[in-house]
Scaffold this active site. Structure first.
Site, PDB file in Angstrom:
ATOM      1  N   THR A 215      17.516 -16.292 -61.418  1.00  0.00           N
ATOM      2  CA  THR A 215      17.649 -15.075 -62.214  1.00  0.00           C
ATOM      3  C   THR A 215      18.699 -15.321 -63.283  1.00  0.00           C
ATOM      4  O   THR A 215      19.808 -15.765 -62.981  1.00  0.00           O
ATOM      5  CB  THR A 215      18.053 -13.885 -61.333  1.00  0.00           C
ATOM      6  OG1 THR A 215      17.119 -13.744 -60.260  1.00  0.00           O
ATOM      7  CG2 THR A 215      18.066 -12.600 -62.147  1.00  0.00           C
TER       8      THR A 215
ATOM      9  N   LYS B 190      18.066 -21.403 -53.606  1.00  0.00           N
ATOM     10  CA  LYS B 190      17.657 -20.011 -53.776  1.00  0.00           C
ATOM     11  C   LYS B 190      16.171 -19.914 -53.469  1.00  0.00           C
ATOM     12  O   LYS B 190      15.319 -19.847 -54.353  1.00  0.00           O
ATOM     13  CB  LYS B 190      17.961 -19.554 -55.215  1.00  0.00           C
ATOM     14  CG  LYS B 190      18.183 -18.050 -55.359  1.00  0.00           C
ATOM     15  CD  LYS B 190      18.826 -17.736 -56.692  1.00  0.00           C
ATOM     16  CE  LYS B 190      19.313 -16.290 -56.735  1.00  0.00           C
ATOM     17  NZ  LYS B 190      20.022 -15.985 -57.996  1.00  0.00           N
TER      18      LYS B 190
ATOM     19  N   GLU C 128      29.302 -15.390 -48.681  1.00  0.00           N
ATOM     20  CA  GLU C 128      28.939 -14.936 -50.026  1.00  0.00           C
ATOM     21  C   GLU C 128      28.829 -13.424 -50.047  1.00  0.00           C
ATOM     22  O   GLU C 128      28.989 -12.757 -49.011  1.00  0.00           O
ATOM     23  CB  GLU C 128      27.594 -15.543 -50.439  1.00  0.00           C
ATOM     24  CG  GLU C 128      26.442 -15.168 -49.505  1.00  0.00           C
ATOM     25  CD  GLU C 128      25.168 -15.958 -49.751  1.00  0.00           C
ATOM     26  OE1 GLU C 128      25.155 -16.808 -50.656  1.00  0.00           O
ATOM     27  OE2 GLU C 128      24.191 -15.733 -49.020  1.00  0.00           O
TER      28      GLU C 128
END
Length: 269
Positions: free
Chosen positions: A31, A145, A178
């Protein structure tokens, strides 16, 4: 306009029902953002997508193919700003986990409106909450990812978003990993530290570039295994990803404790 989707070089409103990304989460994505007509770090995002795809053994289309998709989609979009999402799945195949021989990947480029965060988020900091969800370990997938983001979905679903900007995730052993949609940076005893992500988690491009750019600076960003106690002893904390940049945290809320951080901008080295 909400979202514009470009599948394998043509506008689309659906994906094939036998796409393995849809069926199994068998794919990777990135993204990024387009601001005032520019897409910063486009090549770097493609490199990250390529490296993540290699981990899964998915063939990556040439950069020129993605570039052509982007230009065609932007022409139809007609706006200067956008969130650009690149998704690469293994492709379509019969039922079963084993990928068939000769499978061709599907590439999806999507454009959606770019969110604009209040300047107060950067000047006054944001509040975050420690998530009750714990991430499982899978070192083979750590850092990439991939499309299976159910942990993040469950954590985000449980987050009171009217109160907290982000949730902080620990793994099954209690190590800090995270945010739900961001990487973390803390300052502890004068050192900048970010979780090492050896067991799980996503290594975002903003985090990676900060690590690389700061190697020879007076204050390098170091990867480390961080306990919750270490984070609570830190004096500053930031969130980072490609959309928000680097955003300071004001308060970390635990079940029976609130940790306050000094709010300060973190300047790129």
């Amino acid at each position: 306009m909400t979202t514009l989707s470009w599948l394998n070089g043509a506008t689309a409103s659906s994906i094939p029902l036998d796409d393995r990304g849809f069926l199994y989460g068998d794919g990777v994505f990135r993204t990024l953002r387009r601001v005032t007509g520019e897409v910063p770090l486009w090549d770097a995002h493609l490199d990250k997508l390529h490296r993540d795809a290699e981990v899964l053994g998915i063939s990556m289309p040439e950069a020129s193919v993605w570039q052509a998709d982007l230009q065609a989609a932007l022409a139809a979009w007609g706006e200067a700003d956008a969130v650009v999402k690149l998704t690469l799945t293994r492709g379509c195949g019969p039922r079963g986990y084993r990928p068939p021989d000769g499978i061709q990947p599907n590439r999806l480029l999507q454009l959606s409106p770019l969110p604009h965060y209040p300047e107060s988020h950067y000047q006054q900091g944001v509040d975050v909450q420690l998530s009750a969800l714990r991430l499982g370990h899978q070192p083979q997938l750590a850092g990439i990812k991939h499309l299976n983001r159910l942990d993040n979905v469950l954590a985000r679903q449980a987050l009171p978003t009217e109160r907290f900007f982000e949730g902080i995730l620990l793994d099954q052993e209690g190590w800090v990993v995270e945010g739900i949609q961001s990487n973390l940076i803390v300052r502890l005893d004068g050192e900048l530290l970010t979780p090492a992500l050896r067991r799980c988690g996503v290594a975002g491009l903003t985090r990676d570039r900060w690590i690389e750019a700061s190697r020879n600076s007076r204050q390098p960003l170091k990867c480390a295994d961080l306990t919750l106690e270490m984070v609570l002893a830190a004096d500053r904390m930031w969130l980072c990803n490609s959309l928000i940049g680097v955003m300071p945290v004001r308060e970390l809320h635990l079940t029976q404790q609130v940790k306050q951080f000094a709010v300060e901008a973190l300047n790129y080295p």
